[in-house]
Scaffold this motif. Structure first.
Motif, PDB file in Angstrom:
ATOM      1  N   GLN A 139       0.819  -1.209   0.000  1.00  0.00           N
ATOM      2  CA  GLN A 139       0.000   0.000   0.000  1.00  0.00           C
ATOM      3  C   GLN A 139       0.858   1.267   0.000  1.00  0.00           C
ATOM      4  N   SER A 140       1.968   1.242   0.719  1.00  0.00           N
ATOM      5  CA  SER A 140       2.814   2.437   0.768  1.00  0.00           C
ATOM      6  C   SER A 140       3.499   2.687  -0.574  1.00  0.00           C
ATOM      7  N   LYS A 141       3.808   1.624  -1.301  1.00  0.00           N
ATOM      8  CA  LYS A 141       4.402   1.779  -2.633  1.00  0.00           C
ATOM      9  C   LYS A 141       3.417   2.491  -3.564  1.00  0.00           C
ATOM     10  N   VAL A 142       2.155   2.072  -3.532  1.00  0.00           N
ATOM     11  CA  VAL A 142       1.120   2.717  -4.346  1.00  0.00           C
ATOM     12  C   VAL A 142       0.949   4.174  -3.910  1.00  0.00           C
ATOM     13  N   PHE A 143       0.850   4.380  -2.615  1.00  0.00           N
ATOM     14  CA  PHE A 143       0.655   5.724  -2.067  1.00  0.00           C
ATOM     15  C   PHE A 143       1.811   6.646  -2.448  1.00  0.00           C
ATOM     16  N   ASN A 144       3.033   6.161  -2.272  1.00  0.00           N
ATOM     17  CA  ASN A 144       4.200   6.985  -2.606  1.00  0.00           C
ATOM     18  C   ASN A 144       4.303   7.263  -4.092  1.00  0.00           C
ATOM     19  N   HIS A 145       3.873   6.329  -4.911  1.00  0.00           N
ATOM     20  CA  HIS A 145       3.867   6.568  -6.352  1.00  0.00           C
ATOM     21  C   HIS A 145       2.932   7.731  -6.679  1.00  0.00           C
ATOM     22  N   GLU A 146       1.758   7.721  -6.083  1.00  0.00           N
ATOM     23  CA  GLU A 146       0.766   8.772  -6.345  1.00  0.00           C
ATOM     24  C   GLU A 146       1.178  10.120  -5.764  1.00  0.00           C
ATOM     25  N   PHE A 147       1.806  10.106  -4.618  1.00  0.00           N
ATOM     26  CA  PHE A 147       2.157  11.357  -3.935  1.00  0.00           C
ATOM     27  C   PHE A 147       3.642  11.695  -4.036  1.00  0.00           C
ATOM     28  N   LYS A 148       4.317  11.103  -4.981  1.00  0.00           N
ATOM     29  CA  LYS A 148       5.724  11.415  -5.279  1.00  0.00           C
ATOM     30  C   LYS A 148       6.626  11.329  -4.047  1.00  0.00           C
ATOM     31  N   ASN A 149       6.500  10.226  -3.302  1.00  0.00           N
ATOM     32  CA  ASN A 149       7.354   9.950  -2.133  1.00  0.00           C
ATOM     33  C   ASN A 149       7.344  11.059  -1.093  1.00  0.00           C
ATOM     34  N   GLN A 150       6.194  11.655  -0.870  1.00  0.00           N
ATOM     35  CA  GLN A 150       6.089  12.742   0.095  1.00  0.00           C
ATOM     36  C   GLN A 150       5.878  12.271   1.524  1.00  0.00           C
TER      37      GLN A 150
END
Length: 153
Positions: free
Chosen positions: A27-38
């Motif tokens: 889930q964090s990989k998907v989230f970071n992809h969408e939010f540019k590792n913020q």
């Protein structure tokens, strides 16, 4: 203002620590992809149902339910230097509505909310639930129609 965004992590009923961490990383990989590792924080969904949630800490992800960030509401409401925890649990603000919080007194807020689960008009729990079911049913049916159009050809 120094705000940080974090993943409100749904562990999907997993019980053992290894499976939970694996799901968190997906889930964090998907989230970071969408939010540019913020983001660097995660907040487990309903952590009290599974005590392991309070103990999960990873190198690059900080658990906001760890002792560093999570305080009892009554203690934090009295000691303004502590982080105050506000959550919309099951369509209700559990301790205090965030708009009623005096931000000049409380500088640190741990705010967990589910924006996808609220209606624009602030209906009762039952009416909101039924409205969301109806909206999601329409959304699901539309997705089926657009994603399976090849079956009708």
């Amino acid at each position: 203002m120094g705000h940080k965004i974090g993943l409100h992590f749904n562990y999907k009923g997993k019980r053992d620590k290894k499976s939970i961490i694996k799901e968190l990383l997906v889930q964090s990989k998907v989230f970071n992809h969408e939010f540019k590792n913020q983001y660097e924080f995660f907040s487990p969904h309903r952590p009290s149902k599974f005590s392991t949630m309070f103990k999960i800490n990873l190198k690059n992800l900080t658990n906001t339910y760890s002792k560093l960030f999570f305080n009892d509401f009554d203690i934090a409401n009295k000691d303004k230097k502590k982080i105050i925890y506000l959550v919309d649990s099951r369509h209700e603000w559990k301790f205090l509505h965030p708009l009623k919080l005096n931000l000049s007194e409380h500088k640190k807020v741990h705010l967990v909310f589910h924006p996808d689960a609220w209606s624009k008009n602030g209906f009762s729990k039952i009416k909101n639930y039924n409205l969301l079911r109806h909206e999601k049913s329409i959304e699901f049916n539309n997705t089926l129609l657009t994603e399976t159009d090849y079956l009708t050809k």
